[in-house]
Each structure stands twice: as structure tokens, then as C-alpha cells.
Design an enzyme around this catalytic site. Structure first.
Site, PDB file in Angstrom:
ATOM      1  N   GLY A  46     -17.366  -3.904  -2.993  1.00 27.49           N
ATOM      2  CA  GLY A  46     -17.808  -4.976  -2.520  1.00 27.49           C
ATOM      3  C   GLY A  46     -18.620  -6.080  -3.597  1.00 27.49           C
ATOM      4  O   GLY A  46     -19.062  -5.325  -4.227  1.00 27.49           O
ATOM      5  N   GLN A  51     -23.709 -12.417  -6.789  1.00 29.31           N
ATOM      6  CA  GLN A  51     -23.887 -11.638  -7.744  1.00 29.31           C
ATOM      7  C   GLN A  51     -23.279 -11.935  -9.206  1.00 29.31           C
ATOM      8  O   GLN A  51     -23.173 -11.328 -10.147  1.00 29.31           O
ATOM      9  CB  GLN A  51     -23.179 -10.074  -7.294  1.00 29.31           C
ATOM     10  CG  GLN A  51     -23.898  -9.672  -6.201  1.00 29.31           C
ATOM     11  CD  GLN A  51     -23.346  -8.268  -5.902  1.00 29.31           C
ATOM     12  OE1 GLN A  51     -22.544  -8.265  -4.819  1.00 29.31           O
ATOM     13  NE2 GLN A  51     -23.493  -6.993  -6.517  1.00 29.31           N
ATOM     14  N   CYS A  94     -25.282  -0.578  -5.858  1.00 31.92           N
ATOM     15  CA  CYS A  94     -24.854  -1.873  -6.031  1.00 31.92           C
ATOM     16  C   CYS A  94     -24.680  -2.270  -7.478  1.00 31.92           C
ATOM     17  O   CYS A  94     -25.167  -1.684  -8.537  1.00 31.92           O
ATOM     18  CB  CYS A  94     -26.017  -2.831  -5.676  1.00 31.92           C
ATOM     19  SG  CYS A  94     -25.974  -4.461  -5.662  1.00 31.92           S
ATOM     20  N   LEU A  95     -23.464  -3.147  -7.482  1.00 29.45           N
ATOM     21  CA  LEU A  95     -23.056  -3.583  -9.064  1.00 29.45           C
ATOM     22  C   LEU A  95     -24.329  -4.280  -9.713  1.00 29.45           C
ATOM     23  O   LEU A  95     -24.247  -4.365 -10.812  1.00 29.45           O
ATOM     24  CB  LEU A  95     -21.863  -4.351  -8.862  1.00 29.45           C
ATOM     25  CG  LEU A  95     -20.614  -3.515  -8.458  1.00 29.45           C
ATOM     26  CD1 LEU A  95     -19.456  -4.613  -8.226  1.00 29.45           C
ATOM     27  CD2 LEU A  95     -20.397  -2.509  -9.425  1.00 29.45           C
ATOM     28  N   HIS A 136     -24.556  -4.849   3.609  1.00 27.55           N
ATOM     29  CA  HIS A 136     -25.080  -4.808   2.266  1.00 27.55           C
ATOM     30  C   HIS A 136     -24.735  -6.198   1.580  1.00 27.55           C
ATOM     31  O   HIS A 136     -25.723  -6.794   0.983  1.00 27.55           O
ATOM     32  CB  HIS A 136     -24.234  -3.880   1.509  1.00 27.55           C
ATOM     33  CG  HIS A 136     -24.915  -3.532   0.093  1.00 27.55           C
ATOM     34  ND1 HIS A 136     -25.724  -2.713  -0.421  1.00 27.55           N
ATOM     35  CD2 HIS A 136     -24.452  -4.157  -1.159  1.00 27.55           C
ATOM     36  CE1 HIS A 136     -25.789  -2.720  -1.729  1.00 27.55           C
ATOM     37  NE2 HIS A 136     -25.048  -3.968  -2.048  1.00 27.55           N
ATOM     38  N   GLU A 137     -23.488  -6.545   1.753  1.00 31.82           N
ATOM     39  CA  GLU A 137     -23.037  -7.835   1.113  1.00 31.82           C
ATOM     40  C   GLU A 137     -23.446  -9.059   1.669  1.00 31.82           C
ATOM     41  O   GLU A 137     -24.135  -9.961   1.097  1.00 31.82           O
ATOM     42  CB  GLU A 137     -21.454  -8.095   1.088  1.00 31.82           C
ATOM     43  CG  GLU A 137     -20.870  -7.013   0.281  1.00 31.82           C
ATOM     44  CD  GLU A 137     -21.345  -6.481  -1.135  1.00 31.82           C
ATOM     45  OE1 GLU A 137     -22.003  -7.565  -1.885  1.00 31.82           O
ATOM     46  OE2 GLU A 137     -21.237  -5.296  -1.842  1.00 31.82           O
ATOM     47  N   HIS A 140     -27.093  -9.857   0.500  1.00 38.43           N
ATOM     48  CA  HIS A 140     -26.987 -10.590  -0.596  1.00 38.43           C
ATOM     49  C   HIS A 140     -26.990 -12.090  -0.457  1.00 38.43           C
ATOM     50  O   HIS A 140     -27.686 -13.021  -1.117  1.00 38.43           O
ATOM     51  CB  HIS A 140     -25.819 -10.193  -1.429  1.00 38.43           C
ATOM     52  CG  HIS A 140     -25.898  -9.085  -2.398  1.00 38.43           C
ATOM     53  ND1 HIS A 140     -26.885  -8.884  -3.372  1.00 38.43           N
ATOM     54  CD2 HIS A 140     -24.997  -7.993  -2.447  1.00 38.43           C
ATOM     55  CE1 HIS A 140     -26.770  -7.728  -3.890  1.00 38.43           C
ATOM     56  NE2 HIS A 140     -25.644  -6.963  -3.323  1.00 38.43           N
TER      57      HIS A 140
END
Length: 187
Positions: A46, A51, A94-95, A136-137, A140
Site C-alpha cells: 500500500g 509518501q 511502512c515504506l 494504515h494508508e 497517512h
């Protein structure tokens, strides 16, 4: 399509609240394509537009396993309509916080309204990994990171670790040997 750099903690842009898209047009679809390629390259499951430094309410994800056909999903202006009282716990990463994982408790089921890639208004009920990934996304999009769901001590340790690494990786900073996780014996 292009692979874009992923912002990492402690970059302050990760704390920005993203703006609504309103309409999914060709420009938003191009952003979605870049995000998807960036996510696959990372690799991740995701990615939120913030990001990659774009403060728009756009998310891409693909929960297909490695041995399955890709199944990309696109969400613009997502909003949670309902959450369950029941919670589920997943180990999240997380990226934007590479190689850091912790268990996070979130509502087990959610109902979400969003615009799809074709600008069609959709609603889905999600549970399991899909519900966790969406939440989660969507965090962000509000300038929140999964570490914000951890204890203050764990969150502060993560921030300190990534802030220190960012300082050492800054141009002109003295180079250091890669971090060694295990204590070395006196060799």
C-alpha cells in the site's frame, strides 16, 4: 509511469494533511500509476500519495501474494463510514519507516466510501488485511503514521532512530558503517 522517491521518517511532509481530489481525472490516474509502480518497486502492499510528497487524498494497494496475479486497487478521497467495536492486531510496517515493524490494534471491520480509478463512487466493507491496510494508508492522509498508535516510548525510540539515521545520511555528513543488529564478539 515513473518510480518516485518515497519520503521517510523524519521528513515533516509525512505529517501534512492531504487535500481532497474531488474528481479522478487523467492527472490523478497518472499519479495513481506512478504510485503503483513505486509501491511495486519498493516492494510494498500500500502507498498513500503523501509518501511520495503529493498531499492529495489518493491511495493505491495490492494485497495479492507473490504467486498470485496482481490485483491493484485505487482509492481517491476515501472516508470511513463505520468501524466495528471488535479489534484485530497486525504487525505493521511502512515504506516510509523502512525495516521497522510493530503490532498495531485497529478496528477489525470497516465500511469505506471512495472514488475509484474511473471516478465512480464506491463503498466497500473490509475486514482482515484489507481493513488494516486501508486504515494504515488513510492515516497517512491525515498526517499520521502507524507509530502514532504505539506507546509513547516505542514511538519516541523509532523517531529518534530514524532522525539519527537521516542526519548521518545527509549530504556532507561523515559516512558510517552499516548498522549491525547483533552484538559482535571480540573478533
Amino acid at each position: 509511469m515513473a518510480i518516485r522517491p518515497i519520503l521517510c521518517l523524519p521528513d515533516p511532509r509525512l505529517r501534512a494533511v492531504s487535500e481532497k481530489v474531488g474528481v479522478v481525472d487523467d492527472a490523478v490516474r497518472a499519479l495513481m500509476d506512478d504510485m503503483l509502480e513505486t509501491m511495486y518497486d519498493a516492494p510494498g502492499i500500500g502507498l498513500a500519495a503523501i509518501q511520495i510528497g503529493v498531499a492529495r487524498r489518493v491511495i493505491v494497494m495490492d494485497l495479492a501474494r507473490k504467486d498470485e496475479e496482481p490485483a491493484p486497487r485505487f482509492f481517491a478521497d476515501p472516508e470511513i463510514l463505520e468501524t466495528s467495536q471488535e479489534e484485530s492486531v497486525y504487525e505493521e510496517g511502512c515504506l516510509s519507516i523502512p525495516e521497522y515493524y510493530e503490532e498495531v490494534s485497529r478496528p477489525a471491520k470497516i465500511r469505506v466510501r471512495y472514488l475509484d480509478r474511473d471516478n465512480k463512487r464506491c463503498e466497500i466493507e473490509a475486514e482482515g488485511l484489507l481493513a488494516t491496510c486501508l486504515q494504515h494508508e488513510m492515516d497517512h492522509l491525515e498526517g499520521k503514521l502507524f507509530i502514532d498508535h504505539l506507546s509513547r516510548l516505542k514511538r519516541e525510540r523509532a523517531i529518534k532512530k530514524f532522525t539519527k539515521a537521516a542526519r548521518q545520511d545527509a549530504p556532507g555528513a561523515p559516512r558510517r558503517a552499516p548498522e549491525i543488529r547483533e552484538k559482535q564478539s571480540g573478533l
